[in-house]
Design a protein around this motif. Structure first.
Motif, PDB file in Angstrom:
ATOM      1  N   VAL A  72       0.171   5.498   0.713  1.00  0.00           N
ATOM      2  CA  VAL A  72      -0.712   6.640   0.932  1.00  0.00           C
ATOM      3  C   VAL A  72       0.084   7.910   0.678  1.00  0.00           C
ATOM      4  CG1 VAL A  72      -2.171   7.816   2.612  1.00  0.00           C
ATOM      5  CG2 VAL A  72      -1.959   5.332   2.676  1.00  0.00           C
ATOM      6  N   ASN A 123      -5.026   7.261  -1.383  1.00  0.00           N
ATOM      7  CA  ASN A 123      -4.570   5.872  -1.394  1.00  0.00           C
ATOM      8  C   ASN A 123      -4.190   5.503  -2.820  1.00  0.00           C
ATOM      9  OD1 ASN A 123      -4.951   4.961   1.379  1.00  0.00           O
ATOM     10  ND2 ASN A 123      -7.110   5.392   0.969  1.00  0.00           N
ATOM     11  N   GLY A 161      -5.987   1.932  -7.588  1.00  0.00           N
ATOM     12  CA  GLY A 161      -5.072   1.494  -6.547  1.00  0.00           C
ATOM     13  C   GLY A 161      -5.186   0.034  -6.155  1.00  0.00           C
ATOM     14  N   ARG A 162      -6.163  -0.679  -6.725  1.00  0.00           N
ATOM     15  CA  ARG A 162      -6.304  -2.088  -6.356  1.00  0.00           C
ATOM     16  C   ARG A 162      -6.181  -2.987  -7.569  1.00  0.00           C
ATOM     17  NH1 ARG A 162     -11.756  -1.658  -2.708  1.00  0.00           N
ATOM     18  NH2 ARG A 162     -10.965  -0.136  -1.217  1.00  0.00           N
ATOM     19  N   ASP A 204      -3.412   0.207  -2.859  1.00  0.00           N
ATOM     20  CA  ASP A 204      -4.178  -0.250  -1.707  1.00  0.00           C
ATOM     21  C   ASP A 204      -4.220  -1.784  -1.694  1.00  0.00           C
ATOM     22  OD1 ASP A 204      -5.888  -0.587   0.341  1.00  0.00           O
ATOM     23  OD2 ASP A 204      -7.597   0.429  -0.571  1.00  0.00           O
ATOM     24  N   SER A 215       0.846  -1.199   0.000  1.00  0.00           N
ATOM     25  CA  SER A 215       0.000   0.000   0.000  1.00  0.00           C
ATOM     26  C   SER A 215       0.874   1.239   0.000  1.00  0.00           C
ATOM     27  CB  SER A 215      -0.891   0.047   1.247  1.00  0.00           C
ATOM     28  OG  SER A 215      -1.736  -1.062   1.273  1.00  0.00           O
TER      29      SER A 215
END
Lengths: 329, 319, 318
Positions: free
Chosen positions: B14, B35, B232-233, B38, B12
């Protein structure tokens, strides 16, 4: 064909005077666009595709200068008009869509103000009527809740929505021709698909002609009716989009098609054209593509080919007959 | 199946995108967190090309930067073969090829010095003559001439510069190269040259690539396995052929369908509406739910688990 | 619009270094700018004359043994009534040849100017590199100091530094240390501008991919700053340095004119002007005039050269 072409470009030549001599950036460009037709213009960076667009709308920056040929909009010559008359044509008869929507939208005005002002200048409508028309346009280009969004500023829109606003602005005066210069290059693929679909639909329903300038052959394949392939300031092939993609005649065009990776198959090797496009100050005599061409003969290096009929298209290549014979064999 | 070169677990990152302190106090705003990445997990096997695709804001480049160590992770770790989680490999063992060949070469340096720098940095071939010879070899390997070493970057075209960048990456003798959009600044005919060269080099030198791109056709051409990222995923990981022949996640399908294709001339389509939302305030549950044709109630509440290479409630229900 | 500008011309890599500069864009711009050519010639002539003063000067103006009081206050061009000796720029009250004094004075002015510019450039560039590359607290501290300093006129800062430093030195050695103190004071009053500019360029450069490439292979921040970023931020620095050379010369002249600079025993142009203005109202204009006009021409020529350089390196600003 009784109706004259919407845009007719004949022998357009554009030169830059530099301290190293005169560079020819566009060399004898000729093409025409019919009513309701989408002409795609492809080429690598520096091939002259954007410059062709700038020349048509009369926005060639110094030290560039049109040194030959003519440009006609619905039969009327526009390449030699004084700047103020050209400005009127730019706003009213030729619409423009650029890669970055922010170049067309003034950041300190609400988008509605810009739309309404444009509509009023060109149609003489009253304020209320123009506003209705602006809302109708925003609906047409797919802006949700246009009654509210019309009072928003450009920065309050996402990239795709901004480009929709620019399209609305370009179409608001019902121009004869829209010049779209890389309209989807800055957008994500999913948004690009939306914009292409929109542009296609609007032009089809309104009968607007479009000159679509892009480096992306895929966009051309989906959108254009005909395509012109440019290389080193010249058109090397022009024809119906299906023929140019499936049966390219010019060796550069066929190399280009082979160089594009496809989604449906995974090849071991992409066709590659060795070297790169020459700079303007180093364009060889004869065919500009000859040094990179695997099929070049002596004539290619000494004599510059003009566009000649080749199948359903036209190609500027001395080997046109031979290449097409090989392709069909 | 060969061993993984690198394992990425629950990575991850941030970013603090808050305004300066004074402005925050005056506007009475809190801190803003983005984010960018993530909870991303995947592994890359020896000798393969693993690609990450996604649109802008998907976090694919941030993953690349964390893998090479240009950015530290906020959570999770990167583990290289034979090392502890988070432990850095020897300098030069991982290399990177960048997007913009006009910015990735120092304009004030001669090409020879640019290519030799990684060797100098890690103390490889300390003898000047040996090093010069190696630079010549590398130039030849990437299709340039040893004479080009004495020129400056501005004397080359974009494609040639990217060849120089590849030679520089190879000079520290890495086994693993992270390629961040290596051809997106190049014209198609030149792109083909660079993609061909990268595949040749992979075969000859047994390289492993992490390949970042937004261009699905390029990824299709290069990758053995592909991870699709959205906000982000990771939403899907599949072998390349499987992904393109039979995409699972609704976003993957949307993405593949949106690419204009040369074989479908003049096709009319119904594009998916909506755009990628801002990663600062992403949608709840599955971040794709506002655009998803298969959306269910649970998608708005719960983040879907990653099962059999896909993170999607609708698909796991069916199975 | 992309492709709307012509590509830069190709350059041959062969040929000498001088040839390359001459053929480059800067060289071309120079050859086509009469102002640049004239100011370059004027600057070079004056600098050469000052550096080679011992060869050109009719007398050594600092050697009291060669001075003849009888020759005092001779107007320029006319022979002295007692010795029949003629002075091009006239002579001062002690019979010192003004031409020689101006030559040596220019030498002192240029020395102080060049040394202080060098000092402030090195100091400012280093701090600017650190502020831009490291960021965070380092940056805040350096840049706040720079901001505070830039809010005062440079001459005030220089006066302050000079005054404090002079106070720290034992009275007997003050005269000898003046030159060094002056260089330090003027240098320290001008570093902030370099730091600001370099910090800005460094922040642009450090995000470029060539810097990331160096970080990937584990290059240290110091090496990245010095070997990678520094060469790429030197363009604006040379412009500031050239313009600042003119400013530093004027700053030194101002300090000397105010009496806190070079002593009359080792006069700069500023000292000569201060001495000369005492004679202005008694009709001996040449004692003021020649040092003053020299200062004006020197500062103007260097300034014009700096202006041209800025335009040539930054075509967008034109």
């Amino acid at each position: 064909m009784a109706e004259p072409a919407v845009l007719e470009v004949k022998g357009l030549t554009l030169e830059f005077a530099t301290r190293h001599g005169t560079l020819r950036a566009l060399d004898d460009i000729s093409f025409s666009i019919r009513r309701g037709e989408v002409l795609g213009v492809v080429g690598e960076s520096g091939a002259g595709k954007s410059l062709t667009g700038s020349a048509i709308i009369g926005l060639v920056e110094r030290p560039g200068r049109i040194t030959g040929g003519e440009i006609r909009l619905k039969g009327e010559r526009i390449d030699n008009l004084p700047p103020d008359r050209m400005r009127a044509i730019r706003g009213r008869r030729i619409g423009m869509i650029f890669q970055d929507p922010l170049t067309s939208l003034n950041p300190v005005f609400r988008i509605g103000d810009q739309l309404i002002e444009t509509i009023q200048t060109h149609t003489g409508m009253g304020q209320a009527e123009a506003r209705q028309r602006a809302i109708a346009l925003l609906t047409e280009v797919g802006i949700p809740a246009p009654e509210n969004r019309i009072d928003a500023y450009p920065h309050e829109f996402s990239g795709g929505m901004r480009q929709r606003v620019v399209i609305a602005l370009a179409l608001s005066v019902e121009p004869d021709l829209v010049i779209a210069d890389e309209p989807t290059t800055a957008l994500d693929v999913s948004v690009q698909a939306q914009i292409i679909t929109l542009l296609k639909r609007l032009c089809r329903t309104r009968g607007t002609s479009v000159m679509l300038i892009t480096h992306d052959m895929g966009v051309i394949a989906e959108t254009a009716d005909r395509v012109a392939v440019m290389y080193a300031g010249r058109i090397v092939e022009i024809g119906p989009v299906k023929d140019v993609i499936k049966h390219p005649q010019h060796p550069y065009a066929s190399g280009l098609m082979g160089a594009i990776p496809a989604l449906d198959t995974r090849l071991n090797r992409l066709t590659q054209i060795s070297g790169s496009m020459p700079r303007l100050d180093a364009i060889p005599a004869g065919c500009a593509f000859a040094p990179r061409c695997t099929k070049a003969i002596d004539r290619c290096r000494s004599e510059r080919p003009d566009l000649m009929p080749a199948g359903a298209s036209e190609a500027a290549c001395w080997l046109v007959g031979k290449v097409s014979a090989e392709a069909s064999a | 199946m060969s061993a993984p070169v690198v394992q990425i677990a629950n990575l991850s990152r941030v970013f603090d995108v808050s305004k300066p302190w004074l402005e925050r106090v005056i506007a009475r705003e809190g801190r803003l967190k983005l984010n960018a990445v993530d909870g991303v997990s995947f592994e890359i096997r020896k000798g393969e090309t693993f690609a990450l695709v996604g649109e802008s804001g998907s976090g694919k480049s941030t993953v690349a930067k964390m893998v090479v160590g240009l950015l530290g992770p906020s959570g999770g770790h990167v583990q290289f073969n034979g090392l502890q989680p988070g432990e850095k490999p020897r300098p030069g063992a991982i290399q990177m090829i960048f997007q913009d060949p006009y910015a990735s070469l120092n304009p004030r340096w001669r090409v020879r010095d640019i290519i030799a720098e990684p060797m100098e940095a890690i103390g490889l071939r300390r003898d000047a003559a040996l090093r010069a010879k190696r630079v010549d070899e590398l130039l030849t390997l990437v299709g340039l001439s040893p004479r080009d070493g004495d020129k400056y970057p501005h004397q080359f075209s974009g494609g040639q510069r990217q060849r120089i960048a590849i030679a520089r990456a190879l000079s520290s003798e890495p086994s693993f190269i992270v390629c961040d959009e290596p051809t997106s600044a190049l014209d198609v005919s030149v792109q083909a040259q660079i993609l061909n060269l990268m595949r040749e080099l992979q075969e000859r030198l047994g390289l492993t690539y992490l390949f970042i791109s937004h261009n699905l056709a390029v990824v299709r051409h290069m990758a053995h396995r592909i991870g699709v990222m959205y906000l982000g995923r990771l939403v899907e990981i599949q072998d390349s052929d499987a992904l393109f022949d039979n995409p699972q996640h609704p976003y993957t399908r949307l993405l593949i369908d949106a690419v204009p294709n040369l074989s479908e001339i003049g096709r009319d389509r119904v594009p998916v509406q909506g755009e990628v939302p801002s990663p600062i305030n992403p949608p709840s549950g599955c971040t794709f739910h506002p655009r998803c044709p298969l959306v269910m109630d649970i998608c708005k509440r719960e983040r879907p688990a990653f099962i059999d290479g896909v993170a999607c409630h609708a698909l796991s229900r069916k199975g | 619009m992309a492709g709307a500008s012509p590509p830069p011309a190709t350059q041959n890599s062969d040929g000498s270094w001088l040839r390359r500069v001459w053929d480059s864009d800067i060289g071309w711009s120079f050859r086509h700018s009469p102002v640049a050519i004239v100011s370059a010639i004027v600057s070079i002539v004056m600098i050469l004359a000052a550096v080679l003063a011992p060869l050109f000067a009719p007398q050594d103006p600092f050697n009291p043994a060669v001075l003849n009081l009888m020759e005092g206050l001779t107007p320029p061009g006319t022979p002295n009534e007692f010795t029949q000796k003629s002075f091009v720029f006239g002579s001062d009250s002690q019979g010192r040849d003004m031409f020689s004094a101006v030559l040596y004075g220019t030498q002192v002015s240029l020395l102080v100017g060049a040394a202080s510019v060098l000092f402030s450039a090195v100091f400012g560039v280093l701090l600017g590199l650190m502020a831009g590359y490291i960021g965070g607290k380092t940056e805040s501290i350096i840049m706040r100091i720079a901001d505070i300093q830039l809010s005062f006129p440079a001459i005030l800062i220089a006066l302050l530094i000079f005054g404090v430093a002079r106070g720290l030195i034992p009275p007997g050695q003050q005269e000898d240390a003046t030159l060094i103190l002056l260089i330090l004071a003027i240098g320290l009053s001008n570093w902030a501008q370099y730091a600001r500019t370099v910090r800005g360029s460094t922040m642009v450069e450090k995000n470029k991919e060539y810097v990331q490439a160096a970080r990937v292979i584990g290059r240290s921040p110091f090496l990245i700053m010095v070997k990678h970023i520094l060469p790429n931020v030197m363009g604006p620095v040379t412009v500031i340095a050239t313009i600042n050379l003119a400013l530093a010369i004027i700053e030194e002249a101002t300090l000397s004119f105010l009496g806190v600079g070079m002593p009359p025993t080792q006069p700069s142009l500023g000292t000569l002007i201060r001495v000369g203005q005492q004679f202005l109202f008694s009709g001996e204009w040449w004692i003021l005039f020649f040092p003053a006009i020299t200062l004006v021409i020197l500062a103007l020529a260097i300034n014009l050269l700096g202006d041209w350089l800025r335009d040539a390196l930054n075509p967008r600003l034109r």
